[in-house]
Design a protein around this motif. Structure first.
Motif, mmCIF file in Angstrom:
data_model
loop_
_atom_site.group_PDB
_atom_site.id
_atom_site.type_symbol
_atom_site.label_atom_id
_atom_site.label_comp_id
_atom_site.label_asym_id
_atom_site.label_seq_id
_atom_site.Cartn_x
_atom_site.Cartn_y
_atom_site.Cartn_z
ATOM 1 N N UNK A 194 0.854 -1.192 0.000
ATOM 2 C CA UNK A 194 0.000 0.000 0.000
ATOM 3 C C UNK A 194 0.888 1.239 0.000
ATOM 4 N N UNK A 195 0.544 2.189 -0.848
ATOM 5 C CA UNK A 195 1.281 3.435 -0.970
ATOM 6 C C UNK A 195 0.313 4.575 -0.686
ATOM 7 N N UNK A 196 0.712 5.484 0.188
ATOM 8 C CA UNK A 196 -0.137 6.618 0.550
ATOM 9 C C UNK A 196 0.470 7.896 0.002
ATOM 10 N N UNK A 197 -0.373 8.662 -0.677
ATOM 11 C CA UNK A 197 0.023 9.960 -1.224
ATOM 12 C C UNK A 197 -0.953 10.993 -0.674
ATOM 13 N N UNK A 198 -0.432 12.079 -0.123
ATOM 14 C CA UNK A 198 -1.274 13.080 0.521
ATOM 15 C C UNK A 198 -1.524 14.266 -0.401
ATOM 16 N N UNK A 199 -2.524 15.045 -0.026
ATOM 17 C CA UNK A 199 -2.859 16.243 -0.794
ATOM 18 C C UNK A 199 -1.848 17.356 -0.589
ATOM 19 N N UNK A 200 -0.930 17.191 0.335
ATOM 20 C CA UNK A 200 0.140 18.176 0.501
ATOM 21 C C UNK A 200 1.140 18.081 -0.643
ATOM 22 N N UNK A 201 1.306 16.886 -1.189
ATOM 23 C CA UNK A 201 2.244 16.679 -2.288
ATOM 24 C C UNK A 201 1.644 17.078 -3.631
ATOM 25 N N UNK A 202 0.377 16.705 -3.873
ATOM 26 C CA UNK A 202 -0.261 16.941 -5.171
ATOM 27 C C UNK A 202 -1.766 17.038 -4.980
ATOM 28 N N UNK A 203 -2.415 17.738 -5.876
ATOM 29 C CA UNK A 203 -3.874 17.742 -5.898
ATOM 30 C C UNK A 203 -4.311 16.338 -6.324
ATOM 31 N N UNK A 204 -5.010 15.654 -5.461
ATOM 32 C CA UNK A 204 -5.326 14.242 -5.695
ATOM 33 C C UNK A 204 -6.262 14.028 -6.879
ATOM 34 N N UNK A 205 -6.992 15.038 -7.297
ATOM 35 C CA UNK A 205 -7.852 14.905 -8.476
ATOM 36 C C UNK A 205 -7.020 14.623 -9.719
ATOM 37 N N UNK A 206 -5.842 15.212 -9.810
ATOM 38 C CA UNK A 206 -4.950 14.937 -10.944
ATOM 39 C C UNK A 206 -4.516 13.475 -10.937
ATOM 40 N N UNK A 207 -4.244 12.970 -9.770
ATOM 41 C CA UNK A 207 -3.788 11.589 -9.658
ATOM 42 C C UNK A 207 -4.916 10.613 -9.967
ATOM 43 N N UNK A 208 -6.122 10.898 -9.485
ATOM 44 C CA UNK A 208 -7.260 10.016 -9.774
ATOM 45 C C UNK A 208 -7.619 10.050 -11.257
ATOM 46 N N UNK A 209 -7.462 11.186 -11.896
ATOM 47 C CA UNK A 209 -7.761 11.293 -13.330
ATOM 48 C C UNK A 209 -6.762 10.507 -14.170
ATOM 49 N N UNK A 210 -5.611 10.230 -13.623
ATOM 50 C CA UNK A 210 -4.589 9.472 -14.344
ATOM 51 C C UNK A 210 -4.998 8.011 -14.531
ATOM 52 N N UNK A 211 -5.777 7.470 -13.581
ATOM 53 C CA UNK A 211 -6.188 6.062 -13.627
ATOM 54 C C UNK A 211 -7.700 5.946 -13.482
ATOM 55 N N UNK A 212 -8.470 6.282 -14.505
ATOM 56 C CA UNK A 212 -9.934 6.273 -14.370
ATOM 57 C C UNK A 212 -10.539 4.863 -14.279
ATOM 58 N N UNK A 213 -9.855 3.819 -14.743
ATOM 59 C CA UNK A 213 -10.401 2.464 -14.718
ATOM 60 C C UNK A 213 -10.174 1.755 -13.388
ATOM 61 N N UNK A 214 -9.331 2.284 -12.528
ATOM 62 C CA UNK A 214 -9.033 1.636 -11.249
ATOM 63 C C UNK A 214 -10.201 1.886 -10.292
ATOM 64 N N UNK A 215 -10.679 0.849 -9.615
ATOM 65 C CA UNK A 215 -11.789 1.032 -8.664
ATOM 66 C C UNK A 215 -11.415 2.007 -7.553
ATOM 67 N N UNK A 216 -12.322 2.929 -7.301
ATOM 68 C CA UNK A 216 -12.093 3.980 -6.310
ATOM 69 C C UNK A 216 -13.141 3.881 -5.212
ATOM 70 N N UNK A 217 -12.686 3.841 -3.973
ATOM 71 C CA UNK A 217 -13.570 3.888 -2.823
ATOM 72 C C UNK A 217 -13.275 5.171 -2.055
ATOM 73 N N UNK A 218 -14.295 5.666 -1.357
ATOM 74 C CA UNK A 218 -14.129 6.877 -0.570
ATOM 75 C C UNK A 218 -14.489 6.588 0.876
ATOM 76 N N UNK A 219 -13.642 7.068 1.766
ATOM 77 C CA UNK A 219 -13.873 6.934 3.201
ATOM 78 C C UNK A 219 -13.809 8.331 3.805
ATOM 79 N N UNK A 220 -14.686 8.600 4.749
ATOM 80 C CA UNK A 220 -14.680 9.916 5.379
ATOM 81 C C UNK A 220 -14.261 9.793 6.838
ATOM 82 N N UNK A 221 -13.545 10.806 7.282
ATOM 83 C CA UNK A 221 -13.127 10.941 8.668
ATOM 84 C C UNK A 221 -13.413 12.378 9.086
ATOM 85 N N UNK A 222 -13.445 12.605 10.384
ATOM 86 C CA UNK A 222 -13.645 13.964 10.855
ATOM 87 C C UNK A 222 -12.398 14.794 10.576
ATOM 88 N N UNK A 223 -11.224 14.275 10.909
ATOM 89 C CA UNK A 223 -9.929 14.881 10.573
ATOM 90 C C UNK A 223 -9.088 13.763 9.961
#
Length: 192
Positions: free
Chosen positions: A160-189
Motif C-alpha cells: 500500500x502506498x499513501x500519497x497526501x494532498x500536501x504533495x499533489x492535488x489528488x484529483x490529478x492523480x485520480x484522473x490518471x487512472x480512471x479504470x481503477x476502482x475507487x472507494x471513498x472513506x470519510x473521517x472527521x480529521x
C-alpha cells in the motif's frame, strides 16, 4: 478592545485577497511534484491566521486591566474557538509534511504512469499494477482541515502506498487512472 478586533478583521480580509492573488500568480502546473512552500502555505494559511489571532486574543488579556468583563469574555471565547479550529489543521499539516518531506512524484499523462520517489523506495505506478484506490477525505467540507486528504493505492503485490494532498492535488492523480476502482472513506480529521 473592540476597535482592535475590527482592525484585526480588516487585516485578515486584506491578507486573504493578497495571498490569493500571489498564489494565483506563482501557481503553475508541472510534471514533477514535491513539497513547495507555496502549496504548503496555501493549505495552512487560514490555520496560521487563526492561530495568530488566538494568540492576539489571549495577549489582549495580559495588557492593562481597563477592559470590561464583556470584552474579556469575548477575547477568551474567540481566542479559544480560533485555537481549537487551528490546532487540528496544524497537527495534520505537520503529519503530512513528515510523510512527504522527501517525496517526489513525476506524472506522465501520455502513458498514464507516475513515478513516486521516497528515500530508499521507488514506485513506478501504472494502471495495471494498481488494484484499488482508497480516498480518505474529511466529512466536513467547510472546516480548515477539509483540504487535507490522502489517497491509498493498493498495488497488485499487496503493498500500500499513501500519497497526501500536501504533495499533489489528488484529483490529478485520480484522473490518471480512471479504470481503477475507487472507494471513498470519510473521517472527521484525516490523520494518516
Amino acid at each position: 478592545m473592540l476597535g482592535m478586533l475590527f482592525k484585526i478583521a480588516a487585516f485578515v480580509v486584506v491578507a486573504h485577497f493578497v495571498v490569493r492573488f500571489l498564489l494565483r500568480v506563482f501557481n503553475r502546473q508541472g510534471r514533477v511534484y514535491f513539497l513547495t512552500p507555496a502549496r504548503q502555505f496555501k493549505l495552512v494559511f487560514w490555520s496560521l491566521i487563526s492561530f495568530w489571532l488566538a494568540l492576539v486574543m489571549f495577549g489582549l488579556l495580559l495588557r492593562a486591566h481597563t477592559d470590561t468583563h464583556l470584552e474579556r469574555i469575548l477575547a477568551i471565547a474567540l481566542g479559544g474557538i480560533l485555537f481549537l479550529f487551528s490546532l487540528p489543521t496544524l497537527l495534520v499539516h505537520f503529519q503530512y509534511w513528515r510523510h512527504e518531506r522527501e517525496s517526489a512524484l513525476e506524472l506522465e499523462k501520455d502513458t498514464r504512469t507516475a513515478l513516486l520517489l521516497r528515500p530508499g523506495q521507488k514506485f513506478l505506478l501504472q494502471q495495471n499494477q494498481i488494484r484499488s484506490l482508497l480516498e480518505t477525505r474529511c466529512s466536513s467540507r467547510s472546516s480548515f482541515w477539509s483540504n487535507y486528504t490522502y489517497l491509498t493505492l493498493t498495488l497488485q503485490d499487496g503493498r500500500a502506498v499513501t500519497i497526501t494532498s500536501l504533495l499533489i492535488d489528488l484529483e490529478q492523480l485520480k484522473a490518471l487512472w480512471p479504470q481503477v476502482p475507487l472507494q471513498t472513506r470519510t473521517k472527521w480529521v484525516c490523520f494518516l
